[in-house]
Write a protein that holds these residues in place. Structure first.
Motif, short mmCIF file in Angstrom:
data_model
loop_
_atom_site.label_atom_id
_atom_site.label_comp_id
_atom_site.label_asym_id
_atom_site.label_seq_id
_atom_site.Cartn_x
_atom_site.Cartn_y
_atom_site.Cartn_z
N GLU A 98 -51.82 -4.80 -33.87
CA GLU A 98 -51.01 -5.06 -35.07
C GLU A 98 -51.44 -4.12 -36.19
N PHE A 99 -50.49 -3.74 -37.02
CA PHE A 99 -50.77 -2.86 -38.16
C PHE A 99 -49.71 -3.11 -39.23
N ASP A 100 -49.96 -2.56 -40.42
CA ASP A 100 -49.05 -2.67 -41.55
C ASP A 100 -48.08 -1.49 -41.50
N GLU A 101 -46.82 -1.77 -41.20
CA GLU A 101 -45.83 -0.70 -41.05
C GLU A 101 -45.54 0.02 -42.36
N SER A 102 -45.80 -0.63 -43.49
CA SER A 102 -45.50 0.00 -44.78
C SER A 102 -46.70 0.73 -45.37
N ALA A 103 -47.85 0.67 -44.72
CA ALA A 103 -49.06 1.32 -45.26
C ALA A 103 -49.01 2.82 -45.04
N PRO A 104 -49.39 3.60 -46.06
CA PRO A 104 -49.41 5.05 -45.89
C PRO A 104 -50.53 5.47 -44.93
N ALA A 105 -50.32 6.57 -44.24
CA ALA A 105 -51.30 7.07 -43.27
C ALA A 105 -52.66 7.29 -43.93
N GLY A 106 -53.70 6.85 -43.25
CA GLY A 106 -55.07 7.03 -43.75
C GLY A 106 -55.56 5.96 -44.70
N SER A 107 -54.75 4.93 -44.95
CA SER A 107 -55.16 3.90 -45.90
C SER A 107 -55.99 2.78 -45.25
N GLY A 108 -56.18 2.85 -43.95
CA GLY A 108 -56.90 1.79 -43.24
C GLY A 108 -58.32 1.57 -43.71
N ALA A 109 -58.97 2.61 -44.19
CA ALA A 109 -60.37 2.48 -44.63
C ALA A 109 -60.51 1.64 -45.89
N THR A 110 -59.45 1.52 -46.67
CA THR A 110 -59.51 0.76 -47.92
C THR A 110 -58.77 -0.58 -47.83
N ALA A 111 -58.34 -0.97 -46.64
CA ALA A 111 -57.63 -2.24 -46.45
C ALA A 111 -58.58 -3.41 -46.67
N ALA A 112 -58.00 -4.59 -46.87
CA ALA A 112 -58.82 -5.79 -47.04
C ALA A 112 -59.69 -6.02 -45.80
N LEU A 113 -59.12 -5.77 -44.63
CA LEU A 113 -59.87 -5.77 -43.37
C LEU A 113 -59.82 -4.34 -42.85
N PRO A 114 -60.76 -3.51 -43.27
CA PRO A 114 -60.66 -2.07 -42.99
C PRO A 114 -60.71 -1.71 -41.51
N THR A 115 -60.14 -0.55 -41.21
CA THR A 115 -60.16 -0.05 -39.83
C THR A 115 -61.42 0.78 -39.54
N THR A 116 -62.24 0.96 -40.55
CA THR A 116 -63.54 1.62 -40.37
C THR A 116 -64.63 0.58 -40.61
N ALA A 117 -65.81 0.86 -40.13
CA ALA A 117 -66.92 -0.10 -40.24
C ALA A 117 -67.33 -0.30 -41.69
N ARG A 118 -67.64 -1.53 -42.02
CA ARG A 118 -68.16 -1.89 -43.35
C ARG A 118 -69.64 -2.16 -43.18
N SER A 119 -70.48 -1.45 -43.93
CA SER A 119 -71.93 -1.58 -43.80
C SER A 119 -72.45 -2.76 -44.61
N LEU A 120 -73.48 -3.40 -44.05
CA LEU A 120 -74.12 -4.55 -44.67
C LEU A 120 -75.59 -4.48 -44.31
#
Length: 195
Positions: A98-120
Motif C-alpha cells: 500500500e502507498f499514498d497515490e497522491s504523495a510526490p515521489a521521494g516524500s516517503g522519508a518524511t511520512a508519518a510512517l516513513p519508508t526509511t529507517a527511523r533511528s532510536l
C-alpha cells in the motif's frame, strides 16, 4: 627407638597436586559458564530494548487515524523499501503493498510512517525502526490474504534492527505485525431487538 614410617607417608604432595588440578578444572568450566551467561544476559537486554522500540513504533501507528497511515508514503519509496526489506521481514511481505497515490515521489522519508529507517538510541545502542504497510482481506478461516473475500485490513509490519556481533552477519532484528481495519466504522448492536 627408631620411628616407623606410615603407609601414607610421601603421598601428601600428590594429594595436594591432584586437589589443585581438580579445582582448576572446575574453575575453568565455571568461568566458561560465567562468560556464556554474561553474553546471554547482554543479548536478552538488547532484545528487550528492541521489543520496547517495536512497541513504540506500533504505538505510533495506533496514534494515527487509519486514513492518515499512508500519507506521504509515495509509490517509488514504498516499492524500494518493499523490494529490499530488512532482516526478518521478507517472509511476511505476502500482502499487496500500500502507498499514498497522491504523495510526490521521494516524500516517503518524511511520512508519518516513513519508508526509511527511523533511528532510536536505547542503552547506548542504535535501533532502527521500519514500517511496512500492506493490505489483505479476511478469509472465512480467520486468516488474512490478498485473495480473501471478507473485510479489508491493513497489515502493518514493524521491524526493529540493531547491530550485534552475536547475530548472523552482525544484523539482529525483532519483527511484529498487526492488522488494522480499513473500515473504521464500528458495528451497531440494538439490545432491544427481540429477534
Amino acid at each position: 627407638m627408631a620411628r616407623r614410617g606410615r603407609r601414607d607417608d610421601g603421598f601428601t604432595m600428590i594429594e595436594v597436586l591432584v586437589s589443585v588440578s581438580i579445582i582448576s578444572v572446575v574453575m575453568l568450566s565455571l568461568s566458561s559458564f560465567f562468560v556464556i551467561s554474561m553474553r546471554i544476559i547482554h543479548q536478552q537486554g538488547d532484545r528487550q530494548a528492541a521489543i520496547q522500540a517495536a512497541g513504540d513504533a506500533m504505538e505510533r501507528v495506533r496514534a494515527l487515524q487509519v486514513s492518515a497511515m499512508l500519507t506521504g508514503r509515495d509509490k517509488s519509496s514504498s516499492l524500494a523499501q518493499w523490494n529490499d526489506p530488512v532482516t526478518g521481514v521478507s517472509g511476511l511481505l505476502t500482502d499487496t503493498m500500500e502507498f499514498d497515490e497522491s504523495a510526490p515521489a521521494g516524500s516517503g522519508a518524511t511520512a508519518a510512517l516513513p519508508t526509511t529507517a527511523r533511528s532510536l538510541r536505547l542503552s547506548g545502542i542504535e535501533y532502527r525502526q521500519n514500517w511496512y504497510i500492506g493490505s489483505c482481506t479476511r478469509n472465512t478461516d480467520g486468516s488474512c490474504s490478498a485473495s480473501g473475500t471478507g473485510p479489508a485490513f491493513y497489515r502493518v509490519i514493524v521491524a526493529v534492527t540493531w547491530t550485534d556481533k552475536y547475530c548472523r552477519d552482525d544484523a539482529c532484528s525483532y519483527v511484529t505485525s498487526e492488522l488494522i481495519a480499513r473500515n473504521t466504522e464500528e458495528p451497531l448492536f440494538n439490545p432491544n431487538d427481540g429477534s
